[in-house]
Design a protein around this motif. Sequence first.
Motif, PDB file in Angstrom:
ATOM      1  N   GLU A 134       0.836  -1.201   0.000  1.00 18.24           N
ATOM      2  CA  GLU A 134       0.000   0.000   0.000  1.00 18.24           C
ATOM      3  C   GLU A 134       0.869   1.247   0.000  1.00 18.24           C
ATOM      4  O   GLU A 134       1.830   1.359   0.767  1.00 18.24           O
ATOM      5  CB  GLU A 134      -0.923   0.013   1.223  1.00 18.24           C
TER       6      GLU A 134
ATOM      7  N   CYS B  58      -1.102   8.079  -0.954  1.00 15.31           N
ATOM      8  CA  CYS B  58      -1.076   8.995  -2.096  1.00 15.31           C
ATOM      9  C   CYS B  58      -1.660  10.362  -1.782  1.00 15.31           C
ATOM     10  O   CYS B  58      -1.902  11.140  -2.708  1.00 15.31           O
ATOM     11  CB  CYS B  58      -1.861   8.394  -3.266  1.00 15.31           C
TER      12      CYS B  58
ATOM     13  N   TYR C 178      -4.920   6.348  -1.540  1.00 11.88           N
ATOM     14  CA  TYR C 178      -3.898   5.307  -1.464  1.00 11.88           C
ATOM     15  C   TYR C 178      -4.015   4.400  -2.681  1.00 11.88           C
ATOM     16  O   TYR C 178      -5.027   4.405  -3.405  1.00 11.88           O
ATOM     17  CB  TYR C 178      -4.064   4.469  -0.181  1.00 11.88           C
ATOM     18  N   VAL C 179      -2.971   3.641  -2.922  1.00 13.66           N
ATOM     19  CA  VAL C 179      -2.970   2.642  -3.988  1.00 13.66           C
ATOM     20  C   VAL C 179      -2.482   1.329  -3.402  1.00 13.66           C
ATOM     21  O   VAL C 179      -1.416   1.279  -2.776  1.00 13.66           O
ATOM     22  CB  VAL C 179      -2.075   3.060  -5.166  1.00 13.66           C
TER      23      VAL C 179
ATOM     24  N   ILE D  79      -3.393  -3.129  -9.762  1.00 15.52           N
ATOM     25  CA  ILE D  79      -3.506  -1.834  -9.105  1.00 15.52           C
ATOM     26  C   ILE D  79      -4.932  -1.622  -8.609  1.00 15.52           C
ATOM     27  O   ILE D  79      -5.890  -1.754  -9.372  1.00 15.52           O
ATOM     28  CB  ILE D  79      -3.125  -0.697 -10.081  1.00 15.52           C
TER      29      ILE D  79
ATOM     30  N   PRO E 187      -6.788   1.359  -6.709  1.00 13.39           N
ATOM     31  CA  PRO E 187      -6.750   2.674  -6.074  1.00 13.39           C
ATOM     32  C   PRO E 187      -7.933   2.882  -5.141  1.00 13.39           C
ATOM     33  O   PRO E 187      -9.012   2.310  -5.336  1.00 13.39           O
ATOM     34  CB  PRO E 187      -6.831   3.630  -7.269  1.00 13.39           C
TER      35      PRO E 187
ATOM     36  N   ASP F 262     -13.129   6.968  -5.693  1.00 15.63           N
ATOM     37  CA  ASP F 262     -12.946   5.847  -6.612  1.00 15.63           C
ATOM     38  C   ASP F 262     -14.261   5.147  -6.906  1.00 15.63           C
ATOM     39  O   ASP F 262     -14.426   4.523  -7.946  1.00 15.63           O
ATOM     40  CB  ASP F 262     -11.938   4.841  -6.029  1.00 15.63           C
TER      41      ASP F 262
ATOM     42  N   MET G  68      -4.573   7.969 -10.904  1.00 13.17           N
ATOM     43  CA  MET G  68      -4.707   7.031  -9.785  1.00 13.17           C
ATOM     44  C   MET G  68      -4.957   5.611 -10.293  1.00 13.17           C
ATOM     45  O   MET G  68      -4.429   4.640  -9.747  1.00 13.17           O
ATOM     46  CB  MET G  68      -5.836   7.476  -8.860  1.00 13.17           C
TER      47      MET G  68
ATOM     48  N   GLY H 291      -1.878   3.855 -11.058  1.00 14.44           N
ATOM     49  CA  GLY H 291      -0.971   3.528  -9.958  1.00 14.44           C
ATOM     50  C   GLY H 291      -0.465   4.709  -9.171  1.00 14.44           C
ATOM     51  O   GLY H 291       0.228   4.530  -8.166  1.00 14.44           O
TER      52      GLY H 291
ATOM     53  N   LYS I 284       3.279   3.993  -9.695  1.00 17.11           N
ATOM     54  CA  LYS I 284       3.418   3.569 -11.087  1.00 17.11           C
ATOM     55  C   LYS I 284       4.871   3.382 -11.496  1.00 17.11           C
ATOM     56  O   LYS I 284       5.240   2.390 -12.111  1.00 17.11           O
ATOM     57  CB  LYS I 284       2.746   4.591 -11.995  1.00 17.11           C
TER      58      LYS I 284
END
Length: 348
Positions: free
Chosen positions: A29, A32, A71-72, A79, A81, A117, A163, A166, A170
Motif C-alpha cells: 500500500e 497517495c 492510497y494505492v 492496481i 486505487p 474511486d 490514480m 498507480g 506507477k
Amino acid sequence: MAKYGEGDKRWIVEERPDGANVHNWHWAETDCLEWSRNLLSKLLSNLVILDGESNLFLKIKKLEKVDGEAYVNVRKGKIIPGYELNVSLSWEGEAKDSDGKSLLKVDGSVEIPYISDENADEDPEIKVIVKDDGPVGKVLKEAMVAKGKPVIEEKVRIYVQSMAEGGPAKDELETKKVAPKRQSTGVKEDAGSTALAGGEKEVKKESKKGFKTISLTEKFSCRARDMYEILMDENRWKGFTQSNAKISKEVGGEFSIFDGSVTGTNVDLQDGKLIVQKWRFGSWPDGIVSTVRLTLDEPEPGFTVVKLLHTDIPEEDRYGNATVVENTERGWRDLILHKIRAVFGFGI
C-alpha cells in the motif's frame, strides 16, 4: 486444513530476509494523499477560464485544500486505487464595460465535496460560490459555472486516470517489469516483419515504458447529434478515412477501424453527447489498452465543440519506437477530426 507451521512449504509465502516483495505478491500500500495534493495543485492552479470574452475575465487562482484519504494497493501487479477527497479552489473574476473600464472585481471559491474511486466514471459535483451576490457578481458566477466547470471536470478526470494507473506507485511498478531479451539468431530478419505503419524503423534498444494523455478540443459548424452519428457510423468512417471499418452502436459492442489496425469496445454511449471507448493499436505491446473519451457540447444550435481525452497511451510501441504519442495525436487531428471537417463541410 494443516495446522499453522505444518503446511507444505511449497505453498507458504514467507517474508524474504532482504525484505523484497517479489512481483508484488503481498499487498503493498502506498499513501497517495500528499501526491494527490501536488498533482491536483498542478492541474487546478492558475487556470484562465475567460480572458475578455463578453468583457468577462475569470481565473482559478489555486488549490486551497485537499482533505480525505488516497492510497494505492498493489498485489501481483494489480492496481487497486482508493480515494475519497474534498477539494476547495479559489477563483477571481472581473467584469468590464465596452471601454475596458472595470465594473466589478469578485473573489469566490469552488467546492468539490466528493472525488471518490466509487464514482470514478462520473463527473463530480462542483459548487461555485461568489462573495458578491449582486447582479454583476451573479453574471460572473454563472460564467464560472458554464465555462469553468467543464475545465475542472477534465482536470479531475486526469487525476482519476492517474490514480487508476498507480499514482506514485506507477514508476515503482514499471521498474519491476523485466523486458524480454531479444535473441540474436545471426540471420537478417525479414523486412516484412519489421516494417511499421508510417514507415517508422525498428529501434532495438530497450527502455522504460510510460504512459501519456492527449487532450484536444475542436470546433465544428454542425449539430452535436450529426457529429455523434459520424463517429459511430461505420459507413461514414469508411468514407472519410478511405479504410475498412466495423462499428457497433451498443455499449459493450466491439469496433475495428483503419483496416483493423485499431480495435476496441464501447464503454459508454450517450446519443449526441458522449462516447467512451477502449482503444488498442495493433503495434502496441501486448495487454495495453487505452481509454478514449469524446465529449460533444452544443452551446448554441449548429455549433459543436468536441473535446477529446485519450489516456493510457504508451510512450513506445512493441518495437521500441518512441513516437506513439506523437503519431496518435497527429492521427486524431489529421486522419479523423480534420478529415470530418473537410469531407462533411463542418468548417469553422
